[in-house]
Design a protein around this motif. Structure first.
Motif, PDB file in Angstrom:
ATOM      1  N   GLU A   1      46.625  52.238  45.634  1.00  0.00           N
ATOM      2  CA  GLU A   1      48.035  52.568  45.422  1.00  0.00           C
ATOM      3  C   GLU A   1      48.635  51.740  44.296  1.00  0.00           C
ATOM      4  N   GLU A   2      48.182  50.493  44.151  1.00  0.00           N
ATOM      5  CA  GLU A   2      48.687  49.602  43.111  1.00  0.00           C
ATOM      6  C   GLU A   2      48.044  49.874  41.743  1.00  0.00           C
ATOM      7  N   GLY A   3      47.128  50.827  41.676  1.00  0.00           N
ATOM      8  CA  GLY A   3      46.491  51.161  40.405  1.00  0.00           C
ATOM      9  C   GLY A   3      45.211  50.403  40.141  1.00  0.00           C
ATOM     10  N   ILE A   4      44.729  49.644  41.112  1.00  0.00           N
ATOM     11  CA  ILE A   4      43.455  48.943  40.958  1.00  0.00           C
ATOM     12  C   ILE A   4      42.323  49.966  41.028  1.00  0.00           C
ATOM     13  N   THR A   5      41.455  49.938  40.035  1.00  0.00           N
ATOM     14  CA  THR A   5      40.316  50.860  40.004  1.00  0.00           C
ATOM     15  C   THR A   5      38.982  50.135  40.094  1.00  0.00           C
ATOM     16  N   THR A   6      38.989  48.808  40.008  1.00  0.00           N
ATOM     17  CA  THR A   6      37.766  48.011  39.965  1.00  0.00           C
ATOM     18  C   THR A   6      37.575  47.299  41.300  1.00  0.00           C
TER      19      THR A   6
ATOM     20  N   MET B   1      49.566  48.805  36.523  1.00  0.00           N
ATOM     21  CA  MET B   1      48.302  48.117  36.280  1.00  0.00           C
ATOM     22  C   MET B   1      47.940  48.230  34.802  1.00  0.00           C
ATOM     23  N   GLU B   2      47.382  47.159  34.273  1.00  0.00           N
ATOM     24  CA  GLU B   2      46.875  47.176  32.909  1.00  0.00           C
ATOM     25  C   GLU B   2      45.353  47.068  32.941  1.00  0.00           C
ATOM     26  N   PHE B   3      44.722  47.407  31.817  1.00  0.00           N
ATOM     27  CA  PHE B   3      43.272  47.488  31.757  1.00  0.00           C
ATOM     28  C   PHE B   3      42.745  46.719  30.562  1.00  0.00           C
ATOM     29  N   ARG B   4      41.540  46.173  30.718  1.00  0.00           N
ATOM     30  CA  ARG B   4      40.892  45.411  29.658  1.00  0.00           C
ATOM     31  C   ARG B   4      39.447  45.879  29.520  1.00  0.00           C
TER      32      ARG B   4
ATOM     33  N   ILE C   1      38.266  48.146  32.641  1.00  0.00           N
ATOM     34  CA  ILE C   1      38.429  47.863  34.070  1.00  0.00           C
ATOM     35  C   ILE C   1      39.848  47.377  34.320  1.00  0.00           C
ATOM     36  N   SER C   2      40.288  47.487  35.564  1.00  0.00           N
ATOM     37  CA  SER C   2      41.652  47.048  35.861  1.00  0.00           C
ATOM     38  C   SER C   2      41.757  45.534  35.763  1.00  0.00           C
ATOM     39  N   GLU C   3      42.894  45.077  35.238  1.00  0.00           N
ATOM     40  CA  GLU C   3      43.123  43.648  35.022  1.00  0.00           C
ATOM     41  C   GLU C   3      43.042  42.859  36.320  1.00  0.00           C
ATOM     42  N   ILE C   4      43.362  43.511  37.411  1.00  0.00           N
ATOM     43  CA  ILE C   4      43.182  42.961  38.748  1.00  0.00           C
ATOM     44  C   ILE C   4      42.096  43.786  39.429  1.00  0.00           C
ATOM     45  N   ALA C   5      41.080  43.125  39.964  1.00  0.00           N
ATOM     46  CA  ALA C   5      40.041  43.801  40.735  1.00  0.00           C
ATOM     47  C   ALA C   5      40.202  43.421  42.199  1.00  0.00           C
ATOM     48  N   TYR C   6      39.722  44.290  43.076  1.00  0.00           N
ATOM     49  CA  TYR C   6      39.766  43.980  44.504  1.00  0.00           C
ATOM     50  C   TYR C   6      38.362  43.621  44.966  1.00  0.00           C
ATOM     51  N   GLY C   7      38.212  42.454  45.611  1.00  0.00           N
ATOM     52  CA  GLY C   7      36.915  42.012  46.096  1.00  0.00           C
ATOM     53  C   GLY C   7      36.947  41.746  47.595  1.00  0.00           C
ATOM     54  N   ASN C   8      35.782  41.862  48.240  1.00  0.00           N
ATOM     55  CA  ASN C   8      35.782  41.711  49.700  1.00  0.00           C
ATOM     56  C   ASN C   8      34.836  40.631  50.207  1.00  0.00           C
ATOM     57  N   TRP C   9      34.659  39.575  49.427  1.00  0.00           N
ATOM     58  CA  TRP C   9      33.963  38.389  49.928  1.00  0.00           C
ATOM     59  C   TRP C   9      34.803  37.717  51.018  1.00  0.00           C
ATOM     60  N   LEU C  10      34.170  37.343  52.109  1.00  0.00           N
ATOM     61  CA  LEU C  10      34.805  36.618  53.220  1.00  0.00           C
ATOM     62  C   LEU C  10      35.862  37.432  53.960  1.00  0.00           C
TER      63      LEU C  10
ATOM     64  N   ARG D   1      37.870  59.941  43.629  1.00  0.00           N
ATOM     65  CA  ARG D   1      37.153  60.468  42.466  1.00  0.00           C
ATOM     66  C   ARG D   1      36.283  59.367  41.876  1.00  0.00           C
ATOM     67  N   ARG D   2      34.960  59.538  41.964  1.00  0.00           N
ATOM     68  CA  ARG D   2      34.044  58.469  41.564  1.00  0.00           C
ATOM     69  C   ARG D   2      34.236  58.078  40.110  1.00  0.00           C
ATOM     70  N   GLU D   3      34.514  59.041  39.244  1.00  0.00           N
ATOM     71  CA  GLU D   3      34.671  58.740  37.820  1.00  0.00           C
ATOM     72  C   GLU D   3      35.886  57.868  37.541  1.00  0.00           C
ATOM     73  N   GLY D   4      36.816  57.808  38.482  1.00  0.00           N
ATOM     74  CA  GLY D   4      38.011  56.997  38.292  1.00  0.00           C
ATOM     75  C   GLY D   4      37.882  55.582  38.828  1.00  0.00           C
ATOM     76  N   LEU D   5      36.695  55.217  39.308  1.00  0.00           N
ATOM     77  CA  LEU D   5      36.473  53.896  39.897  1.00  0.00           C
ATOM     78  C   LEU D   5      35.423  53.125  39.112  1.00  0.00           C
ATOM     79  N   GLU D   6      35.503  51.798  39.198  1.00  0.00           N
ATOM     80  CA  GLU D   6      34.440  50.931  38.698  1.00  0.00           C
ATOM     81  C   GLU D   6      33.984  50.081  39.893  1.00  0.00           C
ATOM     82  N   ILE D   7      32.758  50.302  40.330  1.00  0.00           N
ATOM     83  CA  ILE D   7      32.229  49.626  41.518  1.00  0.00           C
ATOM     84  C   ILE D   7      31.166  48.626  41.078  1.00  0.00           C
ATOM     85  N   PHE D   8      31.366  47.384  41.478  1.00  0.00           N
ATOM     86  CA  PHE D   8      30.450  46.290  41.129  1.00  0.00           C
ATOM     87  C   PHE D   8      29.778  45.771  42.402  1.00  0.00           C
TER      88      PHE D   8
END
Length: 334
Positions: free
Chosen positions: A42-47, A1-4, A13-22, A71-78
């Protein structure tokens, strides 16, 4: 995973974020939703991106459960505020001080966290003075309940006005969350230039257009069973306008382009979004863990100019570019 960096802020934040709409709390059973979040980690997504309105608050609850113990400090929650949830009274939507205050507390409780990294205005509220909205967001930041503020689907003028007030209030307005993909490019003419000028990054939703850009919907063929286009809980209405045979035929022309690049069509779509330097992250959704893995592999992929031109040639006039398509409701929803 890469970060921007998220806009010009110091937050990465991780270049790929995981979202749960729908998906979470709606289209996908809870066990499958939890498995998708575990695969994202597992894929390194933190956002991780959600909203109080997704599945009428259930999506936040499922995401909070899925991230419990991390670990909360290792996540970005939107998360986001604007649309009504549960009760639908006259103050249960929009961006009034009252609704923002009540909504952030509910979101934090469901997510099981003391703060969110990014709190977003899910649309622009024409019934609330912008000053009131931004002052309420300032209170949220100063109370420590959110670190950064963002907006979603605001047009260029709204972003500029909101940013000016955020500067006066000394709060970090750092992002916009628009729909953006190969077929829907309405932010390019106005929103992206203003965002670049002001230091906002794009948190992009629907990079694969709810599955249309994967190529699984074929012109002249029945809709695949179990697909989003057959989901009467909301997926079908979100995707219907893109299921015309002429559009689906153009999408099929992307298949050889993806193959030549050594990518799946979904990976090509996500990589296309990430080629825009103003995009901080592309939000992916999934109903199965293997979909998370496939889409996450688009991180770090860089498409060359020849591939970008081939995509434009394939899609032609099917692409929507009109900046006037970025609109919020003309009145608060109820």
């Amino acid at each position: 995973m890469e970060f921007r960096h998220l806009g010009s802020s110091g937050l990465k934040i991780s270049e790929i974020a995981y979202g749960n709409w729908l998906t979470h709390g709606s289209q996908v059973e809870e066990d499958a939703a939890l498995a998708c979040v575990r695969q994202a980690l597992e894929e390194g997504i933190t956002t991780f991106d959600t909203a109080d309105a997704y599945a009428n608050t259930a999506a936040e609850t499922v995401l909070g459960k899925a991230l419990q113990g991390e670990r909360r400090e290792g996540l970005e929650i939107f998360t986001k505020v604007y649309w009504p949830t549960n009760r639908r009274g006259h103050n249960d939507s929009g961006l009034s001080r009252k609704h923002i205050k009540e909504s952030i507390d509910g979101s934090l409780r469901r997510l099981g966290t003391d703060y969110v990294d990014l709190y977003q205005a899910h649309r622009y509220d024409v019934e609330t003075p912008l000053e009131e909205t931004m002052e309420a967001f300032a209170d949220v930041v100063r109370s420590g309940k959110a670190l950064y503020i963002g907006v979603s689907e605001w047009n260029a003028d709204q972003i500029r006005a909101g940013h000016a007030l955020a500067r006066e209030l000394h709060i970090p307005l750092v992002s916009n969350q628009p729909q953006y993909n190969m077929l829907w490019r309405v932010i390019e003419a106005e929103v992206v230039p203003v965002s670049e000028e002001l230091g906002l990054g794009q948190v992009v939703w629907s990079p694969i257009l709810q599955g249309v850009l994967t190529g699984k919907y074929l012109p002249g063929q029945p809709l695949p069973a179990g697909s989003r286009a057959t989901d009467t809980a909301g997926g079908d209405s979100a995707i219907a306008r893109w299921l015309r045979d002429d559009i689906l035929a153009r999408v099929q022309d992307l298949a050889p382009i993806a193959a030549d690049a050594g990518l799946s069509m979904a990976q090509l779509a996500v990589a296309w979004v990430l080629r825009n330097p103003n995009v901080a992250t592309a939000i992916i959704g999934a109903s199965r863990p293997e979909q998370v893995t496939e889409n996450a592999e688009a991180a770090g992929v860089r498409l060359d100019d020849d591939v970008m031109k081939a995509i434009d040639d394939a899609l032609g006039d099917a692409v929507e570019r009109d900046p006037r398509k970025t609109v919020s409701p003309s009145r608060r929803p109820s």
